[in-house]
Design an enzyme around this catalytic site. Structure first.
Site, PDB file in Angstrom:
ATOM      1  N   SER A  80       0.770  -0.673  -0.048  1.00  0.00           N
ATOM      2  CA  SER A  80       0.076   0.256  -0.038  1.00  0.00           C
ATOM      3  C   SER A  80       0.767   1.241  -0.118  1.00  0.00           C
ATOM      4  O   SER A  80       2.181   0.938   0.655  1.00  0.00           O
ATOM      5  CB  SER A  80      -0.247   0.010   1.165  1.00  0.00           C
ATOM      6  OG  SER A  80      -1.821  -0.836   1.599  1.00  0.00           O
TER       7      SER A  80
HETATM    8  N1  SAH Z   1       0.432  -5.580   4.027  1.00  0.00           N
HETATM    9  C1  SAH Z   1       1.237  -5.656   2.952  1.00  0.00           C
HETATM   10  C2  SAH Z   1       0.634  -5.915   1.433  1.00  0.00           C
HETATM   11  C3  SAH Z   1      -0.717  -6.798   0.843  1.00  0.00           C
HETATM   12  S1  SAH Z   1      -1.270  -6.629   0.065  1.00  0.00           S
HETATM   13  C4  SAH Z   1       2.442  -5.314   2.540  1.00  0.00           C
HETATM   14  O1  SAH Z   1       2.722  -4.538   3.748  1.00  0.00           O
HETATM   15  O2  SAH Z   1       3.295  -5.656   1.603  1.00  0.00           O
HETATM   16  C5  SAH Z   1      -2.833  -7.684  -0.125  1.00  0.00           C
HETATM   17  C6  SAH Z   1      -1.494  -9.309   0.230  1.00  0.00           C
HETATM   18  O3  SAH Z   1      -3.071  -9.759   0.480  1.00  0.00           O
HETATM   19  C7  SAH Z   1      -1.328 -10.749  -0.876  1.00  0.00           C
HETATM   20  O4  SAH Z   1       0.228 -10.575  -0.733  1.00  0.00           O
HETATM   21  C8  SAH Z   1      -1.987 -11.497  -0.978  1.00  0.00           C
HETATM   22  O5  SAH Z   1      -1.639 -12.540  -1.694  1.00  0.00           O
HETATM   23  C9  SAH Z   1      -3.317 -11.507   0.402  1.00  0.00           C
HETATM   24  N2  SAH Z   1      -4.272 -12.422  -0.033  1.00  0.00           N
HETATM   25  C10 SAH Z   1      -5.485 -12.032  -0.947  1.00  0.00           C
HETATM   26  N3  SAH Z   1      -6.648 -12.658   0.140  1.00  0.00           N
HETATM   27  C11 SAH Z   1      -5.523 -13.553   1.406  1.00  0.00           C
HETATM   28  C12 SAH Z   1      -6.028 -14.487   1.926  1.00  0.00           C
HETATM   29  N4  SAH Z   1      -7.740 -15.085   1.851  1.00  0.00           N
HETATM   30  N5  SAH Z   1      -5.485 -14.503   2.956  1.00  0.00           N
HETATM   31  C13 SAH Z   1      -4.487 -13.998   3.089  1.00  0.00           C
HETATM   32  N6  SAH Z   1      -3.405 -13.795   2.474  1.00  0.00           N
HETATM   33  C14 SAH Z   1      -4.739 -13.330   1.617  1.00  0.00           C
END
Ligand code: SAH
Length: 233
Positions: A80
């Site tokens: 983000s």
């Molecule tokens: N917090 C992260 C950004 C995350 S982007 C950072 O600081 O870099 C969102 C993330 O959620 C992605 O890596 C994606 O693979 C994960 N995601 C999507 N659906 C999910 C689920 N059901 N359970 C766990 N992770 C999930």
């Protein structure tokens, strides 16, 4: 003596910047993107100044590390925008005793931002390569109060529940009841919510001492969708 103190205080940032060429960029990021938009919690601002965001991204996109935008980290996922990380962290109102659950580890950056502000961060990622590389980055940088697990965030982490705080960094159509159930009374959850990429809202859910929940929307946002894993994990 006064002169020496002054000289020392002027020299100190220069020394830090010489050791970490990105420190100046982080300072600029905090002033122009985060403080300027109203984030005030000093502990949050301090941690945003300190966490080396560039080390959580692949080298080919590091030039964008401190820009006012989300950054792709591979597998269709993004870290983000710095302001959103800071704002969500402030909304979470983290405290040093807190046990926190994060859904969507991604690069590990948000977990690293939370690390010094709370007791322990439990974070779940559904893409194996991301879970593995985030765990490796966090270990290399010495974060020792973060546990990364490969799995489906829709189910939460029942073995570690209940949590003081829960943060989602991928957007479900609606915040799953399983996660609200894993929140302590008096706890707080921050999440993007919405069925399509357009029209998501950042919501804060508070659970009162009697277990009743209250939800408020705070900002229109755009996050990657939270995907559903296989029924069996
Ligand atoms: N917090 C992260 C950004 C995350 S982007 C950072 O600081 O870099 C969102 C993330 O959620 C992605 O890596 C994606 O693979 C994960 N995601 C999507 N659906 C999910 C689920 N059901 N359970 C766990 N992770 C999930």
């Amino acid at each position: 003596m006064l002169f020496w103190t002054l000289a020392a205080s002027l020299a100190a940032p220069a020394l830090v910047w010489a050791q970490d060429p990105y420190a100046g960029k982080r300072e600029h990021m905090v002033r122009t993107q985060i403080e300027a938009r109203g984030v005030r919690n000093p502990a949050v601002l301090d941690v945003m100044r300190r966490v080396p965001r560039h080390l959580f991204m692949p080298e080919n996109v590091r030039a964008l590390a401190y820009a006012d935008q989300p950054v792709p980290v591979g597998y269709g996922q993004t870290i983000s925008q710095p302001y959103i990380v800071a704002f969500m962290t402030e909304l979470l109102a983290p405290e040093r005793t807190h046990k926190v659950l994060e859904i969507g580890t991604g690069s590990g950056y948000q977990a690293a931002v939370l690390s010094p502000l709370v007791g322990h961060v439990y974070t779940i990622e559904i893409v194996p390569e991301l879970a593995r590389s985030a765990a490796a980055t966090l270990k290399k940088l010495g974060y020792d109060n973060i546990t990364v697990r490969l799995g489906d965030g829709y189910k939460g982490w029942p073995e570690q529940a209940p949590f003081d705080r829960i943060i989602l960094t991928a957007a479900p159509p609606k915040v799953p009841q399983e996660l609200i159930d894993q929140l302590k009374p008096g706890g707080r959850l921050v999440a993007p919510e919405g069925a399509s990429v357009f029209g998501q809202e950042l919501v804060v859910i508070e659970k009162a001492a009697d277990g009743k929940t209250r939800k408020k929307s705070v900002l229109p946002v755009m996050f990657v969708p939270m995907v559903r894993g296989p029924e069996k994990d």
